[in-house]
Scaffold this motif. Structure first.
Motif, PDB file in Angstrom:
ATOM      1  N   HIS A  13       0.830  -1.207   0.000  1.00  0.00           N
ATOM      2  CA  HIS A  13       0.000   0.000   0.000  1.00  0.00           C
ATOM      3  C   HIS A  13       0.864   1.256   0.000  1.00  0.00           C
ATOM      4  CE1 HIS A  13      -2.981   2.780   2.151  1.00  0.00           C
ATOM      5  NE2 HIS A  13      -3.521   2.505   0.978  1.00  0.00           N
ATOM      6  N   ARG A  18       4.795   2.972   4.043  1.00  0.00           N
ATOM      7  CA  ARG A  18       4.281   2.748   5.401  1.00  0.00           C
ATOM      8  C   ARG A  18       3.762   4.064   5.967  1.00  0.00           C
ATOM      9  NH1 ARG A  18       9.602  -0.514   7.319  1.00  0.00           N
ATOM     10  NH2 ARG A  18       9.498  -2.161   5.765  1.00  0.00           N
ATOM     11  N   THR A 228      -7.520  -1.941   3.443  1.00  0.00           N
ATOM     12  CA  THR A 228      -6.087  -2.036   3.616  1.00  0.00           C
ATOM     13  C   THR A 228      -5.897  -2.787   4.916  1.00  0.00           C
ATOM     14  OG1 THR A 228      -5.687   0.031   2.442  1.00  0.00           O
ATOM     15  CG2 THR A 228      -3.956  -0.715   3.947  1.00  0.00           C
ATOM     16  N   ASP A 230      -3.844  -4.378   7.930  1.00  0.00           N
ATOM     17  CA  ASP A 230      -2.569  -4.222   8.629  1.00  0.00           C
ATOM     18  C   ASP A 230      -2.467  -5.020   9.930  1.00  0.00           C
ATOM     19  OD1 ASP A 230      -1.645  -2.466   6.679  1.00  0.00           O
ATOM     20  OD2 ASP A 230      -2.311  -0.681   7.761  1.00  0.00           O
ATOM     21  N   HIS A 231      -3.593  -5.229  10.620  1.00  0.00           N
ATOM     22  CA  HIS A 231      -3.537  -5.924  11.909  1.00  0.00           C
ATOM     23  C   HIS A 231      -3.190  -7.394  11.695  1.00  0.00           C
ATOM     24  CE1 HIS A 231      -4.742  -7.545  15.798  1.00  0.00           C
ATOM     25  NE2 HIS A 231      -4.694  -6.305  16.255  1.00  0.00           N
ATOM     26  N   THR A 249      -1.651  -3.929   1.869  1.00  0.00           N
ATOM     27  CA  THR A 249      -1.252  -3.716   3.257  1.00  0.00           C
ATOM     28  C   THR A 249      -0.093  -2.745   3.350  1.00  0.00           C
ATOM     29  OG1 THR A 249      -0.409  -4.828   5.263  1.00  0.00           O
ATOM     30  CG2 THR A 249       0.236  -5.770   3.144  1.00  0.00           C
ATOM     31  N   ASN A 250      -0.041  -2.034   4.483  1.00  0.00           N
ATOM     32  CA  ASN A 250       1.115  -1.195   4.799  1.00  0.00           C
ATOM     33  C   ASN A 250       2.254  -2.008   5.402  1.00  0.00           C
ATOM     34  OD1 ASN A 250       0.212   1.594   4.190  1.00  0.00           O
ATOM     35  ND2 ASN A 250      -1.375   1.130   5.694  1.00  0.00           N
ATOM     36  N   ARG A 251       1.995  -3.295   5.648  1.00  0.00           N
ATOM     37  CA  ARG A 251       2.987  -4.143   6.319  1.00  0.00           C
ATOM     38  C   ARG A 251       3.276  -5.386   5.464  1.00  0.00           C
ATOM     39  NH1 ARG A 251       1.138  -4.819  12.484  1.00  0.00           N
ATOM     40  NH2 ARG A 251       3.362  -5.276  12.712  1.00  0.00           N
TER      41      ARG A 251
END
Length: 265
Positions: A13, A18, A228, A230-231, A249-251
């Motif tokens: 993402h 990030r 999105t 992330d968790h 995802t940002n991760r």
């Protein structure tokens, strides 16, 4: 015996930046995203006043102490407000041969342009990405029904097979209440919009996907891209093979680690 579902793909993402605004839309962000091993890197594409396509997640930039819409700025003005931010073509060129290109188109053509698929500004952008990266390496997403239909019609006519997904679940903040309700209703029951768009993928906010859009995608036999996520718990859920086609995802490092370990929810 049925074949095992394919692993869920990962898209980085905001081009892998990030939570670092200074890194977003820069070559360094793309390099970091590619280094994670994510199959795709998301590029948020906007159009300046002079027609230049640039990368910007937000619809505005800070210029001279004021928030200015990207669409109202020339490229030179945008570059002054966002030094280091890549132009669209440069970003696609940096990804070509290294990772798939996930184009999230955040601009619209004039209404009359959609009368002919080749006249849509979105199609011109996708065509350039395909030229640089190849049709099999480009995925297109947007919430604009007309744009998705134009891309699909153009891709089919050219025999390219470019994947184009209609997004549901975007922000409705600031709209009149009645319009917000209509928008959310159409997202929970999206069949008419998808039929009109001819989208060949469903792109949904992960909470909306849980509320029923994932079920719609399964019944329509359309691949599902979820954003999105992330968790860790949600990543474990959506990365289970068969639940989605792709996760944004940002991760990406965490997502790929979870996918690799095949952790079951």
């Amino acid at each position: 015996m049925r074949p095992a579902p394919a692993p869920v793909l990962v898209s980085a993402h905001r081009n892998g930046a990030r939570d670092d605004p200074a890194l977003e839309n820069t070559p360094a962000a793309l390099d970091r995203a590619v280094a994670t091993g994510a199959e795709y890197v998301e590029l948020d594409v906007r159009r300046c006043r002079d027609g230049t396509l640039v990368l910007s997640h937000e619809s505005w930039v800070l210029l001279g102490g004021e928030l200015c819409p990207v669409a109202q700025l020339s490229y030179d003005e945008f570059a002054a407000a966002a030094p280091g931010a890549l132009r669209f073509e440069d970003a696609v060129g940096l990804l070509a041969g290294r990772a798939g290109v996930h184009l999230d188109l955040k601009f619209r053509s004039p209404a009359e342009a959609y009368a002919s698929p080749g006249g849509a500004l979105e199609v011109a952008a996708v065509a350039r990405a395909v030229e640089l990266a190849g049709p099999a390496n480009v995925v297109v997403t947007t919430g604009n029904v007309q744009a998705i239909r134009a891309v699909r019609d153009w891709s089919d006519a050219a025999g390219l097979g470019v994947r184009a997904g209609l997004s549901v679940g975007g922000s409705v903040a600031g709209r009149p209440l009645a319009e917000q309700v209509r928008s959310r209703w159409s997202e929970l029951f999206p069949a008419p919009r998808f039929a009109e768009s001819r989208a060949d993928a469903v792109v949904a906010n992960h909470w909306l996907a849980l509320l029923g859009v994932a079920r719609f995608a399964r019944r329509a036999r359309l691949p599902l891209l979820v954003w999105t996520v992330d968790h860790p718990l949600l990543l474990r859920y959506w990365l289970r093979p068969g639940r989605a086609w792709m996760v944004t995802t940002n991760r990406p490092e965490l997502a790929l680690s979870i996918r690799g370990a095949r952790i079951q929810p």
